[in-house]
Design a protein around this motif. Structure first.
Motif, PDB file in Angstrom:
ATOM      1  N   TRP A   1       6.289   1.327  -3.117  1.00 11.15           N
ATOM      2  CA  TRP A   1       7.022   1.923  -1.953  1.00 11.15           C
ATOM      3  C   TRP A   1       5.964   2.453  -1.105  1.00 11.15           C
ATOM      4  O   TRP A   1       5.857   2.434  -0.030  1.00 11.15           O
ATOM      5  CB  TRP A   1       8.070   2.597  -2.012  1.00 11.15           C
ATOM      6  CG  TRP A   1       9.403   1.924  -2.751  1.00 11.15           C
ATOM      7  CD1 TRP A   1       9.823   2.143  -4.039  1.00 11.15           C
ATOM      8  CD2 TRP A   1       9.886   0.685  -2.211  1.00 11.15           C
ATOM      9  NE1 TRP A   1      10.792   1.126  -4.160  1.00 11.15           N
ATOM     10  CE2 TRP A   1      10.806   0.452  -3.257  1.00 11.15           C
ATOM     11  CE3 TRP A   1       9.844  -0.023  -0.989  1.00 11.15           C
ATOM     12  CZ2 TRP A   1      11.636  -0.638  -2.897  1.00 11.15           C
ATOM     13  CZ3 TRP A   1      10.702  -1.120  -0.947  1.00 11.15           C
ATOM     14  CH2 TRP A   1      11.753  -1.503  -1.879  1.00 11.15           C
ATOM     15  N   TRP A   2       5.069   3.157  -1.844  1.00 10.05           N
ATOM     16  CA  TRP A   2       3.851   3.818  -1.014  1.00 10.05           C
ATOM     17  C   TRP A   2       2.807   2.833  -0.311  1.00 10.05           C
ATOM     18  O   TRP A   2       2.521   2.891   0.591  1.00 10.05           O
ATOM     19  CB  TRP A   2       3.251   4.827  -1.682  1.00 10.05           C
ATOM     20  CG  TRP A   2       3.844   6.216  -2.157  1.00 10.05           C
ATOM     21  CD1 TRP A   2       4.553   6.686  -3.287  1.00 10.05           C
ATOM     22  CD2 TRP A   2       4.278   7.119  -1.286  1.00 10.05           C
ATOM     23  NE1 TRP A   2       5.041   7.717  -3.382  1.00 10.05           N
ATOM     24  CE2 TRP A   2       5.039   8.252  -1.986  1.00 10.05           C
ATOM     25  CE3 TRP A   2       4.148   7.448   0.229  1.00 10.05           C
ATOM     26  CZ2 TRP A   2       5.464   9.303  -1.329  1.00 10.05           C
ATOM     27  CZ3 TRP A   2       4.397   8.426   0.694  1.00 10.05           C
ATOM     28  CH2 TRP A   2       5.018   9.502  -0.190  1.00 10.05           C
TER      29      TRP A   2
ATOM     30  N   TRP B   1       1.522   1.069 -12.912  1.00  9.89           N
ATOM     31  CA  TRP B   1       0.871   2.034 -11.832  1.00  9.89           C
ATOM     32  C   TRP B   1       1.295   1.299 -10.376  1.00  9.89           C
ATOM     33  O   TRP B   1       1.803   1.933  -9.337  1.00  9.89           O
ATOM     34  CB  TRP B   1      -0.482   2.015 -11.736  1.00  9.89           C
ATOM     35  CG  TRP B   1      -1.030   2.964 -10.708  1.00  9.89           C
ATOM     36  CD1 TRP B   1      -1.198   4.387 -10.982  1.00  9.89           C
ATOM     37  CD2 TRP B   1      -1.083   2.940  -9.138  1.00  9.89           C
ATOM     38  NE1 TRP B   1      -1.839   4.851  -9.789  1.00  9.89           N
ATOM     39  CE2 TRP B   1      -1.842   4.025  -8.544  1.00  9.89           C
ATOM     40  CE3 TRP B   1      -1.032   1.516  -8.634  1.00  9.89           C
ATOM     41  CZ2 TRP B   1      -1.944   4.103  -7.424  1.00  9.89           C
ATOM     42  CZ3 TRP B   1      -1.464   1.659  -7.061  1.00  9.89           C
ATOM     43  CH2 TRP B   1      -2.012   2.668  -6.675  1.00  9.89           C
ATOM     44  N   ARG B   2       1.317  -0.145 -10.389  1.00  9.60           N
ATOM     45  CA  ARG B   2       1.619  -0.863  -9.170  1.00  9.60           C
ATOM     46  C   ARG B   2       3.133  -0.601  -8.850  1.00  9.60           C
ATOM     47  O   ARG B   2       3.643  -0.602  -7.767  1.00  9.60           O
ATOM     48  CB  ARG B   2       1.148  -1.983  -9.071  1.00  9.60           C
ATOM     49  CG  ARG B   2      -0.481  -2.210  -9.253  1.00  9.60           C
ATOM     50  CD  ARG B   2      -1.043  -3.571  -9.019  1.00  9.60           C
ATOM     51  NE  ARG B   2      -2.389  -3.382  -8.946  1.00  9.60           N
ATOM     52  CZ  ARG B   2      -3.242  -4.662  -9.027  1.00  9.60           C
ATOM     53  NH1 ARG B   2      -2.577  -5.769  -9.393  1.00  9.60           N
ATOM     54  NH2 ARG B   2      -4.461  -4.486  -9.086  1.00  9.60           N
ATOM     55  N   ARG B   3       3.992  -0.771 -10.022  1.00 10.10           N
ATOM     56  CA  ARG B   3       5.391  -0.737  -9.748  1.00 10.10           C
ATOM     57  C   ARG B   3       5.834   0.680  -9.291  1.00 10.10           C
ATOM     58  O   ARG B   3       6.647   0.907  -8.535  1.00 10.10           O
ATOM     59  CB  ARG B   3       5.902  -0.821 -11.209  1.00 10.10           C
ATOM     60  CG  ARG B   3       7.485  -1.072 -11.086  1.00 10.10           C
ATOM     61  CD  ARG B   3       8.076  -1.450 -12.335  1.00 10.10           C
ATOM     62  NE  ARG B   3       7.817  -2.703 -12.676  1.00 10.10           N
ATOM     63  CZ  ARG B   3       7.799  -3.078 -14.129  1.00 10.10           C
ATOM     64  NH1 ARG B   3       8.246  -2.324 -15.011  1.00 10.10           N
ATOM     65  NH2 ARG B   3       7.310  -4.348 -14.335  1.00 10.10           N
ATOM     66  N   GLY B   4       5.082   1.730  -9.826  1.00  8.79           N
ATOM     67  CA  GLY B   4       5.387   3.055  -9.577  1.00  8.79           C
ATOM     68  C   GLY B   4       5.134   3.608  -8.130  1.00  8.79           C
ATOM     69  O   GLY B   4       5.638   4.591  -7.544  1.00  8.79           O
TER      70      GLY B   4
ATOM     71  N   PHE C   1       0.953  -0.092   4.303  1.00 10.49           N
ATOM     72  CA  PHE C   1       0.797  -1.537   5.117  1.00 10.49           C
ATOM     73  C   PHE C   1       1.652  -1.388   6.230  1.00 10.49           C
ATOM     74  O   PHE C   1       1.075  -1.811   7.426  1.00 10.49           O
ATOM     75  CB  PHE C   1       1.490  -2.424   3.917  1.00 10.49           C
ATOM     76  CG  PHE C   1       1.176  -3.860   4.550  1.00 10.49           C
ATOM     77  CD1 PHE C   1       0.016  -4.549   5.158  1.00 10.49           C
ATOM     78  CD2 PHE C   1       2.450  -4.467   5.133  1.00 10.49           C
ATOM     79  CE1 PHE C   1       0.047  -5.475   5.632  1.00 10.49           C
ATOM     80  CE2 PHE C   1       2.464  -5.704   5.679  1.00 10.49           C
ATOM     81  CZ  PHE C   1       1.145  -6.293   6.004  1.00 10.49           C
ATOM     82  N   ALA C   2       2.991  -0.970   6.231  1.00 10.83           N
ATOM     83  CA  ALA C   2       3.737  -0.749   7.484  1.00 10.83           C
ATOM     84  C   ALA C   2       3.030   0.168   8.709  1.00 10.83           C
ATOM     85  O   ALA C   2       3.110  -0.177   9.717  1.00 10.83           O
ATOM     86  CB  ALA C   2       5.145  -0.525   7.192  1.00 10.83           C
TER      87      ALA C   2
END
Length: 197
Positions: free
Chosen positions: A103-104, A97-100, A109-110
């Motif tokens: 980028w989101w 899940w975290r790998r997928g 965060f950005a």
């Protein structure tokens, strides 16, 4: 897929998938909120923190309650997992899940960090609230599992087809196992003792 399909599938715990985003959203939110307090922003720190606190509460409530009817309906109609179904380890489900969604997560965060120049800490507290909401939803799923004395699983292929969302339209049914199956407790937390399978 027709209901009652007994072919073997890889299965991931529903509560584990829901819970997978809670920790990264919380820590990214806390870090960006803390960093945001270093700049006064356009509104000032006090207004930013107050706005962020409101966003935190709203985000936690919305995320925790979103699609509960869908989850409950899938849980009620869950079919028993077949003996050849493969139960995915908790760590694998979390990592996938975290790998997928990496980028989101980084984009969120950005945006939260950049938004601190306008409203300090607000974006970070919003992210953290989303993380808390996911943890609350996983806990609610854990109560459903304990009440039914059964763990809920979702097919890995359906999960992937639905962007990692365990209650999306591509998910047609859940499968269930006994409460001791797998390596995650009801609600998706790591088991404190070895599973008895």
């Amino acid at each position: 897929m027709a209901r009652g399909d007994r072919r073997a599938y890889g299965l991931a715990r529903v509560a584990v998938v829901v819970r997978a985003g809670a920790a990264p959203l919380w820590w990214l939110g806390v870090f960006s909120a803390g960093a945001g307090l270093l700049v006064p922003g356009l509104t000032g720190r006090r207004i930013g923190v107050l706005a962020g606190a409101a966003l935190f509460i709203v985000a936690a409530a919305v995320v925790a309650c979103a699609r509960r009817r869908r989850y409950a309906g899938l849980a009620r109609s869950a079919v028993r997992a077949g003996k050849h179904d493969v139960l995915q380890d908790r760590a694998v489900s979390v990592r996938n899940w975290r790998r997928g969604h990496r980028w989101w997560l980084l984009l969120g965060f950005a945006v939260a960090l950049g938004g601190s120049f306008a409203v300090p800490a607000a974006g970070g507290l919003l992210l953290a609230g989303c993380g808390v909401g996911l943890r609350l939803k996983a806990a609610w799923l854990g109560r459903l599992e304990r009440a039914a004395d059964a763990l809920l699983w979702v097919r890995v292929d359906r999960l992937a087809a639905n962007g990692g969302r365990p209650a999306g339209q591509a998910v047609e049914e859940y499968r269930s196992t006994g409460i001791a199956a797998g390596d995650a407790a009801p609600g998706g937390a790591r088991r404190r003792t070895a599973a008895l399978v």
